[in-house]
Design a protein around this motif. Structure first.
Motif, PDB file in Angstrom:
ATOM      1  N   VAL A 163      -0.511  -9.933  -1.472  1.00 42.87           N
ATOM      2  CA  VAL A 163       0.008 -11.285  -1.283  1.00 42.87           C
ATOM      3  C   VAL A 163       1.299 -11.492  -2.060  1.00 42.87           C
ATOM      4  O   VAL A 163       2.293 -12.011  -1.536  1.00 42.87           O
ATOM      5  CB  VAL A 163      -1.045 -12.332  -1.709  1.00 42.87           C
ATOM      6  CG1 VAL A 163      -0.474 -13.735  -1.599  1.00 42.87           C
ATOM      7  CG2 VAL A 163      -2.302 -12.195  -0.865  1.00 42.87           C
ATOM      8  N   LEU A 164       1.302 -11.052  -3.324  1.00 48.81           N
ATOM      9  CA  LEU A 164       2.454 -11.314  -4.187  1.00 48.81           C
ATOM     10  C   LEU A 164       3.701 -10.540  -3.767  1.00 48.81           C
ATOM     11  O   LEU A 164       4.819 -11.052  -3.882  1.00 48.81           O
ATOM     12  CB  LEU A 164       2.102 -10.974  -5.634  1.00 48.81           C
ATOM     13  CG  LEU A 164       1.057 -11.868  -6.310  1.00 48.81           C
ATOM     14  CD1 LEU A 164       0.752 -11.355  -7.707  1.00 48.81           C
ATOM     15  CD2 LEU A 164       1.545 -13.308  -6.366  1.00 48.81           C
ATOM     16  N   LYS A 165       3.525  -9.299  -3.275  1.00 52.53           N
ATOM     17  CA  LYS A 165       4.701  -8.494  -2.919  1.00 52.53           C
ATOM     18  C   LYS A 165       5.500  -9.115  -1.776  1.00 52.53           C
ATOM     19  O   LYS A 165       6.728  -9.289  -1.907  1.00 52.53           O
ATOM     20  CB  LYS A 165       4.270  -7.073  -2.576  1.00 52.53           C
ATOM     21  CG  LYS A 165       5.443  -6.119  -2.321  1.00 52.53           C
ATOM     22  CD  LYS A 165       6.294  -5.947  -3.569  1.00 52.53           C
ATOM     23  CE  LYS A 165       7.449  -4.982  -3.345  1.00 52.53           C
ATOM     24  NZ  LYS A 165       8.262  -4.807  -4.551  1.00 52.53           N
ATOM     25  N   PRO A 166       4.880  -9.467  -0.636  1.00 53.31           N
ATOM     26  CA  PRO A 166       5.698 -10.069   0.425  1.00 53.31           C
ATOM     27  C   PRO A 166       6.260 -11.434   0.055  1.00 53.31           C
ATOM     28  O   PRO A 166       7.388 -11.766   0.440  1.00 53.31           O
ATOM     29  CB  PRO A 166       4.729 -10.158   1.615  1.00 53.31           C
ATOM     30  CG  PRO A 166       3.369 -10.098   1.014  1.00 53.31           C
ATOM     31  CD  PRO A 166       3.488  -9.256  -0.200  1.00 53.31           C
ATOM     32  N   VAL A 167       5.504 -12.223  -0.711  1.00 56.57           N
ATOM     33  CA  VAL A 167       6.011 -13.539  -1.105  1.00 56.57           C
ATOM     34  C   VAL A 167       7.215 -13.386  -2.033  1.00 56.57           C
ATOM     35  O   VAL A 167       8.243 -14.060  -1.859  1.00 56.57           O
ATOM     36  CB  VAL A 167       4.892 -14.366  -1.783  1.00 56.57           C
ATOM     37  CG1 VAL A 167       5.472 -15.655  -2.361  1.00 56.57           C
ATOM     38  CG2 VAL A 167       3.790 -14.683  -0.781  1.00 56.57           C
ATOM     39  N   GLY A 192      18.550  -2.655 -10.136  1.00 59.42           N
ATOM     40  CA  GLY A 192      18.276  -2.179 -11.481  1.00 59.42           C
ATOM     41  C   GLY A 192      17.647  -3.227 -12.375  1.00 59.42           C
ATOM     42  O   GLY A 192      17.023  -2.895 -13.388  1.00 59.42           O
ATOM     43  N   SER A 193      17.770  -4.504 -12.006  1.00 58.33           N
ATOM     44  CA  SER A 193      17.179  -5.576 -12.809  1.00 58.33           C
ATOM     45  C   SER A 193      15.676  -5.695 -12.590  1.00 58.33           C
ATOM     46  O   SER A 193      15.012  -6.434 -13.322  1.00 58.33           O
ATOM     47  CB  SER A 193      17.859  -6.913 -12.482  1.00 58.33           C
ATOM     48  OG  SER A 193      17.470  -7.383 -11.198  1.00 58.33           O
ATOM     49  N   GLY A 194      15.143  -4.996 -11.578  1.00 58.84           N
ATOM     50  CA  GLY A 194      13.707  -5.015 -11.350  1.00 58.84           C
ATOM     51  C   GLY A 194      13.233  -6.117 -10.438  1.00 58.84           C
ATOM     52  O   GLY A 194      12.048  -6.462 -10.440  1.00 58.84           O
ATOM     53  N   THR A 195      14.125  -6.701  -9.645  1.00 58.59           N
ATOM     54  CA  THR A 195      13.705  -7.716  -8.708  1.00 58.59           C
ATOM     55  C   THR A 195      12.994  -7.070  -7.527  1.00 58.59           C
ATOM     56  O   THR A 195      12.822  -5.859  -7.468  1.00 58.59           O
ATOM     57  CB  THR A 195      14.904  -8.547  -8.248  1.00 58.59           C
ATOM     58  OG1 THR A 195      14.439  -9.689  -7.526  1.00 58.59           O
ATOM     59  CG2 THR A 195      15.828  -7.721  -7.369  1.00 58.59           C
ATOM     60  N   SER A 196      12.571  -7.868  -6.565  1.00 57.42           N
ATOM     61  CA  SER A 196      11.759  -7.365  -5.453  1.00 57.42           C
ATOM     62  C   SER A 196      12.588  -7.294  -4.180  1.00 57.42           C
ATOM     63  O   SER A 196      13.205  -8.285  -3.777  1.00 57.42           O
ATOM     64  CB  SER A 196      10.549  -8.288  -5.236  1.00 57.42           C
ATOM     65  OG  SER A 196       9.726  -7.811  -4.196  1.00 57.42           O
ATOM     66  N   GLY A 197      12.627  -6.127  -3.556  1.00 60.56           N
ATOM     67  CA  GLY A 197      13.361  -5.974  -2.305  1.00 60.56           C
ATOM     68  C   GLY A 197      13.510  -4.521  -1.927  1.00 60.56           C
ATOM     69  O   GLY A 197      13.406  -3.627  -2.782  1.00 60.56           O
ATOM     70  N   GLY A 198      13.762  -4.253  -0.646  1.00 60.33           N
ATOM     71  CA  GLY A 198      13.822  -2.884  -0.148  1.00 60.33           C
ATOM     72  C   GLY A 198      15.214  -2.296  -0.181  1.00 60.33           C
ATOM     73  O   GLY A 198      16.211  -2.998  -0.376  1.00 60.33           O
ATOM     74  N   VAL A 199      15.273  -0.979   0.024  1.00 62.77           N
ATOM     75  CA  VAL A 199      16.545  -0.259  -0.070  1.00 62.77           C
ATOM     76  C   VAL A 199      17.128   0.109   1.288  1.00 62.77           C
ATOM     77  O   VAL A 199      18.328   0.379   1.392  1.00 62.77           O
ATOM     78  CB  VAL A 199      16.387   1.030  -0.907  1.00 62.77           C
ATOM     79  CG1 VAL A 199      15.910   0.702  -2.308  1.00 62.77           C
ATOM     80  CG2 VAL A 199      15.436   2.013  -0.251  1.00 62.77           C
TER      81      VAL A 199
END
Length: 606
Positions: free
Chosen positions: A122-126, A336-343
């Motif tokens: 739940v937390l990852k997609p949100v 590099g800041s550790g936020t959430s998102g794909g490459v």
């Protein structure tokens, strides 16, 4: 007569028992369907957040910032607020939502027994939707890989399954989510093989394909069957010049991939030295994103519309340069800041921009030709997955006629990246967490030798019958150290009845004036090895039983042929090292008068 000393060997084949492939495949079908729904939900959620933040409207359509003019304070402030929210979610929800998803999935497979916490699903997609929707220059594929993997893992954890079966369902969910997001079934399967499974076996490959197939079919009903970035390649005519230039695009794409990877981890090192908690790092990353957005607003968000322009030859020079510089910098620093998102989506955009810029100097083929090659090159260099990069590009564009130049471009980038960098952007983070990960696959040397080829053959002094007298002369005639295994056979038919050692024989003989028989020093044989078993099977048997030696028998007659130990298993490794490092000329140069070498002579090291 057979006695209580008869052997009770480990059941042969236990170590190669196949998981319940059909049952796992059936579960993977369910995972594939749920994974497609998760992909749809994530895309809709990203669209909802983006529309609310940048366009102040209630819509789930997937759009990107920058299509209209936004106030400076919104462009600058939205990513900062998004980074703050993601940091809070990571600290008080789950730290596993940090990063782009794939290293986290790999780590769960390698060290966590393929167990993913349910809240991550739940937390990852949100968190990803908040990060991307507030302007983060990321893609949806990393989060959906982690989310789909979490779905497969959660289902597996509810059932009585092995770690390998949990891994299969985790990877099935991850690949299903990716296939549903990009309508790229074959690329999703290749990504699973190249990055996540760490094996190529029917037990895992078949369920993954089943999940991807279901997800792709469901995607057709949910999002349509058209390619994500359709390209008209009808007028394409390839010639050798284009293939040579494709190699140049690949090398420059590889160089860009190396630079971007280096920048990501220099940024991560810099953030790690900051004197405050990592929860605040995504906020700083958001500030970097906002500053970049003030320079080039189209660099914000997932940017599928920009990728489409780059791959169809409709991008302007200003947009190309802006994406190449601003997108690369803000993506690397914020990641590099550790936020959430794909490459993947950012890599698509950066690679497409590089190719589009080079296309202004190269001969015209079709609109977007060089942008497509640049995309494949940077994917091959950043992810070190050239096959995935090629197939992914073809499935995204349906420009099937570009296969050869795509292979050349992606492979050239992959080669340069492999020569310059030890690890990719995906595996460097794993290594920094203290894990060793290799993605170089080859045949196991232990699979290339049979037990009969390396065992110590039995001679007249290496075998005893159970009714032999234990005398000092007989003990002295046995070769090897005191704890070396000595097979004991039936007096009448020569079949194996047990094992003993020189030390055990000496212990039995010492208190007796009348020599005892070998039978009194014989123990049941816990393990026998068949002569036609591979050394890999023998290694598994040793690991399963905790033994380091065993008799080798003829399965037809049960008569011992030799003894195999852990030391003998090194024969295969030594042979492998010899083949890799020993250099010799097999065919002689007759003109020099050199003495011909014997054909087929090879140093085996055995």
């Amino acid at each position: 007569m057979r006695t209580a000393h008869a052997s009770t060997p480990v059941r042969l084949g236990d170590f190669t028992a196949r998981p319940r492939m059909l049952a796992i495949t059936a579960l993977a079908l369910v995972v594939g369907g749920i994974g497609s729904l998760a992909a749809l939900a994530l895309l809709r959620l990203i669209g909802l957040v983006t529309n609310l933040v940048f366009y102040q409207r209630l819509s789930t359509a997937l759009v990107a910032p920058g299509a209209v003019h936004h106030p400076w304070w919104l462009v600058l402030g939205a990513p900062v607020v998004g980074g703050l929210v993601v940091g809070l979610m990571a600290r008080y929800g789950s730290e596993k939502i940090r990063g782009h998803g794939m290293p986290e999935a790999i780590e769960a497979i390698l060290t966590g027994g393929s167990r993913v916490q349910p809240k991550v699903a739940v937390l990852k997609p949100v968190s990803a939707a908040i990060s991307i929707g507030t302007g983060g220059p990321f893609g949806a594929e990393g989060p959906i890989i982690m989310t789909g993997g979490a779905i497969g893992s959660i289902l597996a954890q509810l059932l009585h399954l092995t770690a390998n079966e949990r891994k299969t369902l985790l990877v099935s969910g991850a690949a299903a989510g990716m296939a549903a997001t990009f309508n790229s079934p074959l690329a999703a399967i290749l990504l699973a093989v190249e990055l996540l499974l760490f094996e190529w076996r029917p037990r895992s490959f078949v369920p993954v394909v089943a999940a991807v197939s279901v997800a792709t079919v469901c995607r057709g009903y949910l999002l349509g069957t058209a390619p994500v970035f359709p390209v008209n390649a009808a007028g394409l005519h390839l010639d050798p010049t284009l293939d040579v230039l494709a190699a140049i695009v690949g090398l420059t794409g590889g160089a860009l991939a190396v630079a971007a990877t280096w920048l990501v981890y220099r940024a991560e090192d810099t953030f790690a030295r900051l004197p405050f908690h990592w929860m605040w790092w995504p906020t700083i990353g958001g500030a970097v994103i906002g500053l970049g957005g003030l320079i080039e607003p189209r660099a914000l968000g997932v940017g599928y519309d920009v990728i489409d322009q780059l791959l169809t030859g409709r991008a302007t020079l200003d947009l190309i340069i802006g994406i190449l510089t601003v997108k690369t910098v803000i993506w690397a620093l914020s990641l590099g800041s550790g936020t959430s998102g794909g490459v993947l989506a950012p890599v698509f955009m950066i690679g497409g921009a590089l190719g589009a810029w080079e296309g202004m100097l190269f001969p015209h083929a079709i609109p977007g030709f060089w942008g497509i090659l640049g995309l494949a090159a940077v994917v091959g260099g950043v992810m070190r997955s050239p096959l995935t990069g090629v197939v992914f590009t073809l499935e995204l564009t349906h420009a099937w006629g570009m296969l050869l130049p795509l292979v050349v471009s992606a492979t050239a980038a992959y080669a340069l990246s492999a020569l310059v960098l030890k690890r990719s952007v995906l595996t460097e983070k794993i290594a920094r967490r203290g894990l060793h990960l290799t993605r170089e696959y080859s045949t196991d040397p232990l699979e290339t030798f049979f037990a009969r080829e390396v065992m110590l053959p039995l001679d007249g002094g290496g075998l005893l019958t159970e009714h032999d007298d234990v005398t000092r002369e007989r003990i002295g005639a046995l070769s090897g150290p005191d704890d070396a295994l000595v097979p004991v056979v039936d007096t009448l038919d020569g079949t194996l009845v047990g094992v003993t050692t020189r030390r055990r024989l000496a212990d039995v003989a010492s208190p007796h004036t009348v020599p005892p028989t070998v039978r009194e020093a014989t123990s049941p044989c816990r393990l026998v090895v068949h002569q036609d078993q591979t050394l890999r099977q023998v290694a598994y048997l040793f690991a399963e039983t905790g033994l380091s030696s065993a008799p080798v028998v003829d399965p037809a007659t049960r008569r011992p042929l030799g003894v195999i130990t852990l030391r003998h298993l090194l024969h295969a490794r030594l042979h492998d090292l010899t083949e890799e490092h020993h250099r010799e000329r097999v065919l002689p140069r007759q003109a020099t008068g050199e003495r011909p070498a014997a054909l087929g002579s090879v140093t085996t090291g055995g």
